[in-house]
Scaffold this motif. Structure first.
Motif, PDB file in Angstrom:
ATOM      1  N   HIS A 199       0.840  -1.199   0.000  1.00 30.10           N
ATOM      2  CA  HIS A 199       0.000   0.000   0.000  1.00 30.10           C
ATOM      3  C   HIS A 199       0.870   1.242   0.000  1.00 30.10           C
ATOM      4  O   HIS A 199       1.794   1.369   0.812  1.00 30.10           O
ATOM      5  N   ASP A 200       0.568   2.159  -0.895  1.00 33.30           N
ATOM      6  CA  ASP A 200       1.385   3.364  -1.038  1.00 33.30           C
ATOM      7  C   ASP A 200       1.074   4.418   0.019  1.00 33.30           C
ATOM      8  O   ASP A 200       1.980   5.022   0.588  1.00 33.30           O
ATOM      9  N   ASP A 201      -0.214   4.666   0.292  1.00 34.99           N
ATOM     10  CA  ASP A 201      -0.602   5.789   1.147  1.00 34.99           C
ATOM     11  C   ASP A 201      -0.617   5.439   2.632  1.00 34.99           C
ATOM     12  O   ASP A 201      -0.143   6.208   3.461  1.00 34.99           O
ATOM     13  N   SER A 242       0.741   1.400  14.931  1.00 34.09           N
ATOM     14  CA  SER A 242      -0.547   2.063  14.691  1.00 34.09           C
ATOM     15  C   SER A 242      -0.691   2.394  13.215  1.00 34.09           C
ATOM     16  O   SER A 242       0.226   2.199  12.417  1.00 34.09           O
ATOM     17  N   LEU A 243      -1.855   2.934  12.866  1.00 35.75           N
ATOM     18  CA  LEU A 243      -2.121   3.383  11.494  1.00 35.75           C
ATOM     19  C   LEU A 243      -2.953   4.656  11.562  1.00 35.75           C
ATOM     20  O   LEU A 243      -3.969   4.708  12.270  1.00 35.75           O
ATOM     21  N   ALA A 244      -2.538   5.665  10.816  1.00 36.94           N
ATOM     22  CA  ALA A 244      -3.209   6.965  10.855  1.00 36.94           C
ATOM     23  C   ALA A 244      -4.649   6.871  10.349  1.00 36.94           C
ATOM     24  O   ALA A 244      -5.017   5.930   9.630  1.00 36.94           O
ATOM     25  N   LEU A 245      -5.449   7.858  10.706  1.00 37.15           N
ATOM     26  CA  LEU A 245      -6.838   7.921  10.234  1.00 37.15           C
ATOM     27  C   LEU A 245      -6.850   7.969   8.704  1.00 37.15           C
ATOM     28  O   LEU A 245      -6.061   8.684   8.085  1.00 37.15           O
TER      29      LEU A 245
END
Length: 307
Positions: free
Chosen positions: A127-129, A190-193
């Motif tokens: 995944h790029d983003d 974690s992973l951003a919103l």
């Protein structure tokens, strides 16, 4: 000398990546995979090439699964959700406003999935983003893949269809991957919103929440963080509702995430076309709050899904 050779190998791998992308756009997924394999013999750790190959493998696997789906004799809806939440938009009848949590898989199956992912090895290039440390289900052993696809068709997709008022025949999984969130140095905690690229997402807890501290899925517009109760529990929601992974403070959290499209017609493509037109119309307007963004986005998706 070695540095020069490494740079030369990376240059060749970059060229191979470009050719692979051209082949994929022309519909030659198998040829693109072969081209990636050729590049990886030259530069085995080329990050972008590894990620693109993993995307191609997943695309081929899931496309073959859901092009000509078998009609199962029996579908088994999951037990009613033990937890349900909805956006605070009273009077709305949009089923995409809801998040549903329920039992699904047994713990022993979850342990087998974790073991298979650990044995295969983790990547972070697909995944790029919003990249995650993960393994695509399509790269796991055949017995794991076949079992999981059977469970999707037998119970998860029919249940998703029932909860969100969509014919099960229109739902197709496009990605499914095991994610590892870790508090260890060098791990991803974690992973951003974010919003996912497809209409629906599901998230399966694979290990006991007592084995780690923190974690859970944050829904900003709900002002809630959801941590599933037991291994095998699943959460279903629209991927277009803003969400993210809360930090794991101690231990390791394993989850299995899936992205589901609505097809016949392809909703993701129709929304993208409509969004392009709206972006031109809305350029320069003042930004609205996150809740209003979620409501507007989900309204757009539901309007197209219901066509």
């Amino acid at each position: 000398m070695l540095e020069a050779a490494g740079a030369s190998n990376d240059a060749v791998a970059n060229a191979v990546l470009c050719r692979s992308e051209v082949l994929k756009r022309a519909g030659g997924v198998d040829q693109a995979i072969s081209e990636c394999d050729r590049g990886l013999t030259i530069s085995p750790k080329h990050h972008a090439l590894l990620g693109f190959r993993a995307k191609l493998i997943a695309k081929k696997f899931w496309s073959n699964i859901f092009v000509e789906r078998p009609v199962l004799d029996k579908h088994q809806l999951l037990s009613p959700p033990y937890n349900q939440m909805a956006l605070p938009d009273r009077g709305s009848t949009n089923p995409l406003h809801w998040v549903h949590c329920m039992d699904w898989l047994d713990q022993s199956a979850c342990e087998r999935v974790i073991a298979a992912a650990e044995e295969f090895g983790w990547g972070c290039a697909r995944h790029d983003d919003f990249p995650t440390v993960d393994v695509e289900v399509s790269e796991l052993p055949a017995e794991i893949r076949d079992w999981f696809v059977g469970e999707l068709d037998r119970s998860l997709l029919p249940t998703m269809a029932s909860l969100f008022s969509i014919p099960a025949s229109r739902l197709a999984v496009k990605e499914a991957f095991v994610v590892k969130y870790s508090s260890e140095p060098g791990g991803q905690s974690s992973l951003a919103l974010h919003r996912d690229g497809l209409p629906f997402s599901f998230n399966v807890a694979l290990n006991d929440p007592a084995s780690f501290q923190g974690g859970g899925t944050r829904f900003e517009s709900l002002d809630q963080t959801v941590l599933l109760e037991n291994p095998g529990d699943v959460m279903m929601h629209s991927g277009q509702m803003l969400h993210g992974g809360q930090p794991v403070l101690r231990g390791v959290r394993y989850i299995l995430v899936g992205f589901v499209n609505v097809e016949n017609p392809d909703v993701s493509e129709m929304v993208a076309d409509e969004q392009d037109e709206e972006d031109l119309q809305d350029e320069g307007e003042q930004e609205v709050g996150l809740l209003e963004q979620d409501i507007a986005t989900l309204a757009r998706y539901w309007r197209i899904i219901g066509q």
